[in-house]
Design a protein around this motif. Structure first.
Motif, PDB file in Angstrom:
ATOM      1  N   ALA A  20      -0.117  -9.568  -9.160  1.00 22.91           N
ATOM      2  CA  ALA A  20      -1.194  -8.965  -8.369  1.00 22.91           C
ATOM      3  C   ALA A  20      -1.502  -7.584  -8.930  1.00 22.91           C
ATOM      4  CB  ALA A  20      -0.782  -8.841  -6.907  1.00 22.91           C
TER       5      ALA A  20
ATOM      6  N   ASP B 143      12.682  -6.474 -12.464  1.00 24.61           N
ATOM      7  CA  ASP B 143      13.540  -6.108 -13.601  1.00 24.61           C
ATOM      8  C   ASP B 143      14.275  -4.798 -13.314  1.00 24.61           C
ATOM      9  OD1 ASP B 143      12.616  -8.296 -14.905  1.00 24.61           O
ATOM     10  OD2 ASP B 143      11.388  -7.217 -16.358  1.00 24.61           O
TER      11      ASP B 143
ATOM     12  N   PHE C  47       1.726  -5.604 -10.155  1.00 24.87           N
ATOM     13  CA  PHE C  47       2.951  -6.350  -9.838  1.00 24.87           C
ATOM     14  C   PHE C  47       3.035  -7.515 -10.815  1.00 24.87           C
ATOM     15  CE2 PHE C  47       2.230  -4.051  -5.963  1.00 24.87           C
ATOM     16  CZ  PHE C  47       3.489  -3.802  -5.454  1.00 24.87           C
ATOM     17  N   TYR C  48       4.167  -7.644 -11.489  1.00 20.62           N
ATOM     18  CA  TYR C  48       4.301  -8.749 -12.437  1.00 20.62           C
ATOM     19  C   TYR C  48       5.647  -9.450 -12.240  1.00 20.62           C
ATOM     20  CZ  TYR C  48       7.064  -5.600 -15.422  1.00 20.62           C
ATOM     21  OH  TYR C  48       8.015  -4.745 -15.915  1.00 20.62           O
ATOM     22  N   ARG C  49       5.746 -10.624 -12.836  1.00 17.12           N
ATOM     23  CA  ARG C  49       6.891 -11.491 -12.584  1.00 17.12           C
ATOM     24  C   ARG C  49       8.202 -10.964 -13.156  1.00 17.12           C
ATOM     25  NH1 ARG C  49       6.020 -16.858 -11.608  1.00 17.12           N
ATOM     26  NH2 ARG C  49       7.358 -17.518 -13.300  1.00 17.12           N
ATOM     27  N   GLY C  50       8.103 -10.176 -14.225  1.00 14.47           N
ATOM     28  CA  GLY C  50       9.311  -9.618 -14.827  1.00 14.47           C
ATOM     29  C   GLY C  50      10.042 -10.604 -15.715  1.00 14.47           C
ATOM     30  N   TYR C  51      11.213 -10.203 -16.184  1.00 16.02           N
ATOM     31  CA  TYR C  51      12.041 -11.016 -17.086  1.00 16.02           C
ATOM     32  C   TYR C  51      11.260 -11.450 -18.319  1.00 16.02           C
ATOM     33  CZ  TYR C  51      15.623 -10.976 -13.604  1.00 16.02           C
ATOM     34  OH  TYR C  51      16.583 -10.554 -12.729  1.00 16.02           O
ATOM     35  N   TRP C  52      10.634 -10.461 -19.004  1.00 14.66           N
ATOM     36  CA  TRP C  52       9.854 -10.740 -20.197  1.00 14.66           C
ATOM     37  C   TRP C  52      10.750 -10.732 -21.413  1.00 14.66           C
ATOM     38  CZ3 TRP C  52       4.393  -8.167 -19.955  1.00 14.66           C
ATOM     39  CH2 TRP C  52       3.687  -8.766 -18.898  1.00 14.66           C
TER      40      TRP C  52
ATOM     41  N   ILE D  12       5.193  -2.842 -11.604  1.00 13.01           N
ATOM     42  CA  ILE D  12       6.356  -3.038 -10.729  1.00 13.01           C
ATOM     43  C   ILE D  12       6.866  -4.479 -10.865  1.00 13.01           C
ATOM     44  CG2 ILE D  12       7.140  -3.068  -8.309  1.00 13.01           C
ATOM     45  CD1 ILE D  12       4.723  -1.100  -7.791  1.00 13.01           C
TER      46      ILE D  12
ATOM     47  N   ALA E  93       8.028 -11.169  -7.962  1.00  6.66           N
ATOM     48  CA  ALA E  93       6.696 -10.873  -7.414  1.00  6.66           C
ATOM     49  C   ALA E  93       5.709 -11.896  -7.938  1.00  6.66           C
ATOM     50  CB  ALA E  93       6.265  -9.479  -7.840  1.00  6.66           C
TER      51      ALA E  93
END
Lengths: 90, 136
Positions: free
Chosen positions: A52, A6, B131-136, A3, A49
């Motif tokens: 986690a 994006d 849960f990840y930060r995104g914008y990879w 999650i 986020a």
């Protein structure tokens, strides 16, 4: 499943590029990230986020969690698989 | 070419390479990402060259400026890596072992609404939520 904030399209591109087969969900307005108390306000110039990981059983109960304090240090796949196996064979 | 202080300029170039290569290349691999030992080694080599270059320089002021820029890049790298990566909000109030996680419904990559409940009821044992930060 993974999650992030994006958009579904960005996640679809990532999935295709990296060959991921797991579910990736989009929480663009951070509603779920906030509900899980994981909001990193302005973390990437905008709200994202904090990393986690949770292993939850069928009843939605957390059986394992991990909160890194360093964005470069994440649990390795083998570590998560080990925890998942424990859920399979308690 | 004879008067070119190559150590100084190679040292500066190596500092830049050591900085950029972490984010563009070495950060992709856990072994060089978690502890950026390879980049620190590159920086050390760069510092040695800069010091040697400075010592043999005829134009000390110029060499001092180049050396300071090279050293500054190293200091900035350490600051970004150590401080930047560890400034994370606390997860103290996030769900813990034994607690029930909130349900949610989010769009998947095909824009289909997908709920946690739906996923959990379709798996034999449970699910891993990342849960990840995104914008990879």
């Amino acid at each position: 499943m993974a999650i992030s904030v994006d958009t579904p399209e960005e996640s679809r591109d990532l999935s295709a590029k990296a060959g991921y087969t797991f579910t990736i969900l989009s929480d663009s307005d951070t509603t779920t990230i906030r509900a899980y108390r994981l909001l990193h306000k302005g973390g990437a110039g905008h709200d994202i986020a904090r990393p986690a990981e949770f292993l939850v059983d069928r009843n939605g109960i957390v059986r394992w969690e991990n909160f890194t304090e360093d964005i470069r240090v994440r649990p390795r796949p083998e570590q998560m698989l080990k925890e998942a196996r424990k859920l399979q064979n308690p | 070419m004879k008067n070119l202080n190559w150590r100084l300029w190679v040292g500066l170039l190596l500092s830049v390479v050591a900085f950029i290569s972490y984010f563009n290349f070495f950060a992709r691999f856990p072994v060089t990402r978690d502890i950026p030992w390879l980049n620190v080694l590159l920086f050390f080599a760069a510092m040695v060259l800069l010091i040697q270059g400075f010592r043999s320089a005829r134009r000390r002021v110029m060499a001092g400026i180049v050396g300071a820029i090279g050293a500054g890049i190293f200091v900035f790298f350490i600051a970004v890596i150590i401080l930047g990566a560890t400034v994370l909000p606390s997860a103290a109030s996030a769900p813990r072992v034994g607690q029930r996680v909130p349900d949610f419904t989010l769009l998947d990559t095909h824009r289909n609404p997908t709920s946690l409940q739906q996923i959990l009821s379709s798996t034999p044992h449970g699910a891993l939520l990342i849960f990840y930060r995104g914008y990879w």
